[in-house]
Design a protein around this motif. Structure first.
Motif, PDB file in Angstrom:
ATOM      1  N   ILE A  87       0.862  -1.181   0.000  1.00  0.00           N
ATOM      2  CA  ILE A  87       0.000   0.000   0.000  1.00  0.00           C
ATOM      3  C   ILE A  87       0.897   1.230   0.000  1.00  0.00           C
ATOM      4  O   ILE A  87       1.762   1.375   0.867  1.00  0.00           O
ATOM      5  CB  ILE A  87      -0.916   0.019   1.249  1.00  0.00           C
ATOM      6  CG1 ILE A  87      -1.773  -1.238   1.311  1.00  0.00           C
ATOM      7  CG2 ILE A  87      -1.767   1.285   1.264  1.00  0.00           C
ATOM      8  CD1 ILE A  87      -2.452  -1.458   2.651  1.00  0.00           C
ATOM      9  N   ASP A  88       0.714   2.103  -0.972  1.00  0.00           N
ATOM     10  CA  ASP A  88       1.474   3.352  -1.013  1.00  0.00           C
ATOM     11  C   ASP A  88       0.934   4.321   0.045  1.00  0.00           C
ATOM     12  O   ASP A  88      -0.244   4.249   0.415  1.00  0.00           O
ATOM     13  CB  ASP A  88       1.386   3.995  -2.398  1.00  0.00           C
ATOM     14  CG  ASP A  88       2.148   3.204  -3.461  1.00  0.00           C
ATOM     15  OD1 ASP A  88       3.081   2.452  -3.096  1.00  0.00           O
ATOM     16  OD2 ASP A  88       1.804   3.329  -4.655  1.00  0.00           O
ATOM     17  N   GLU A  91      -2.690   5.818   0.158  1.00  0.00           N
ATOM     18  CA  GLU A  91      -3.482   5.152  -0.875  1.00  0.00           C
ATOM     19  C   GLU A  91      -4.707   4.462  -0.287  1.00  0.00           C
ATOM     20  O   GLU A  91      -4.626   3.798   0.745  1.00  0.00           O
ATOM     21  CB  GLU A  91      -2.613   4.125  -1.610  1.00  0.00           C
ATOM     22  CG  GLU A  91      -3.282   3.481  -2.804  1.00  0.00           C
ATOM     23  CD  GLU A  91      -2.350   2.557  -3.578  1.00  0.00           C
ATOM     24  OE1 GLU A  91      -2.599   2.357  -4.772  1.00  0.00           O
ATOM     25  OE2 GLU A  91      -1.386   2.023  -2.983  1.00  0.00           O
ATOM     26  N   CYS A  96      -5.598   0.419  -4.155  1.00  0.00           N
ATOM     27  CA  CYS A  96      -4.360  -0.360  -4.141  1.00  0.00           C
ATOM     28  C   CYS A  96      -4.602  -1.761  -4.696  1.00  0.00           C
ATOM     29  O   CYS A  96      -3.829  -2.255  -5.521  1.00  0.00           O
ATOM     30  CB  CYS A  96      -3.799  -0.434  -2.725  1.00  0.00           C
ATOM     31  SG  CYS A  96      -2.276  -1.389  -2.613  1.00  0.00           S
TER      32      CYS A  96
END
Length: 195
Positions: A87-88, A91, A96
């Motif tokens: 997961i950024d 985000e 995601c």
């Protein structure tokens, strides 16, 4: 006279006294904390901080499940696993899952269902993996990250369960996602084993 509110603290809780970084890597960060134990003594806890990830149980139109075969360097071998990824920062979880499915497998899904969360290594990491079920897939072409190499394969539910029982699929997030996802597909673990 009012009584003070009862403490909501878990009697097993360890209280952080201080925390220091040990390692600050590209993906992982390691910390060392000094804590007070439930009996009042002190100890040290070292753990890995992880940004979290998603895993996707993706069902093809023919009912087969989409898998990846990917080399995992720490164990120096390829594993069969469900599509997944980090997961950024900031985000959305569903975004995601959609991004990872598209990038890694080349598929997009019309129907998405959140199945829950798992914690794969509670003894030494804060990592969490959010589990999604994806249906009504359409292949639109992959977009692998630079330096990412994998093979896309598909298996029937029976083939997957047989591989789990034979020890051919050992990835924890994959096994948990199957356990959480099969009921959403109208199957139980027992039913899939009996076929």
């Amino acid at each position: 006279m009012r009584s003070s509110p009862r403490s909501e603290r878990d009697p097993l809780e360890e209280i952080q006294l201080d925390s220091a970084p040990v390692y600050d890597g590209v993906l992982l960060k390691v910390r060392r904390d000094r804590v007070t134990l439930p009996d009042g003594n002190e100890s040290v806890r070292e753990y890995i901080c992880h940004p979290g990830a998603v895993v996707v149980l993706a069902v093809l139109p023919d009912g087969r499940l989409l898998f990846e075969r990917q080399f995992r360097y720490p164990l120096r071998r390829a594993f069969l696993e469900l599509p997944a990824g980090k997961i950024d920062a900031g985000e959305d979880l569903l975004a995601c899952a959609q991004r990872e499915l598209r990038e890694e497998t080349g598929y997009e899904a019309v129907e998405w269902q959140y199945l829950g969360v798992m914690h794969p290594c509670i003894g030494y990491s804060d990592e969490r993996i959010e589990i999604f079920l994806a249906r009504e897939l359409t292949h639109v072409g992959d977009a692998l990250d630079e330096g990412e190499f994998l093979e896309i394969v598909s298996f029937s539910v029976d083939e997957v369960m047989s591989a789990v029982h034979k020890g051919e699929i050992t990835d924890a997030k994959t096994i948990v996602a199957l356990f959480r996802g099969l009921p959403a597909l109208g199957l139980s673990i027992k039913q899939s084993e009996e076929k």
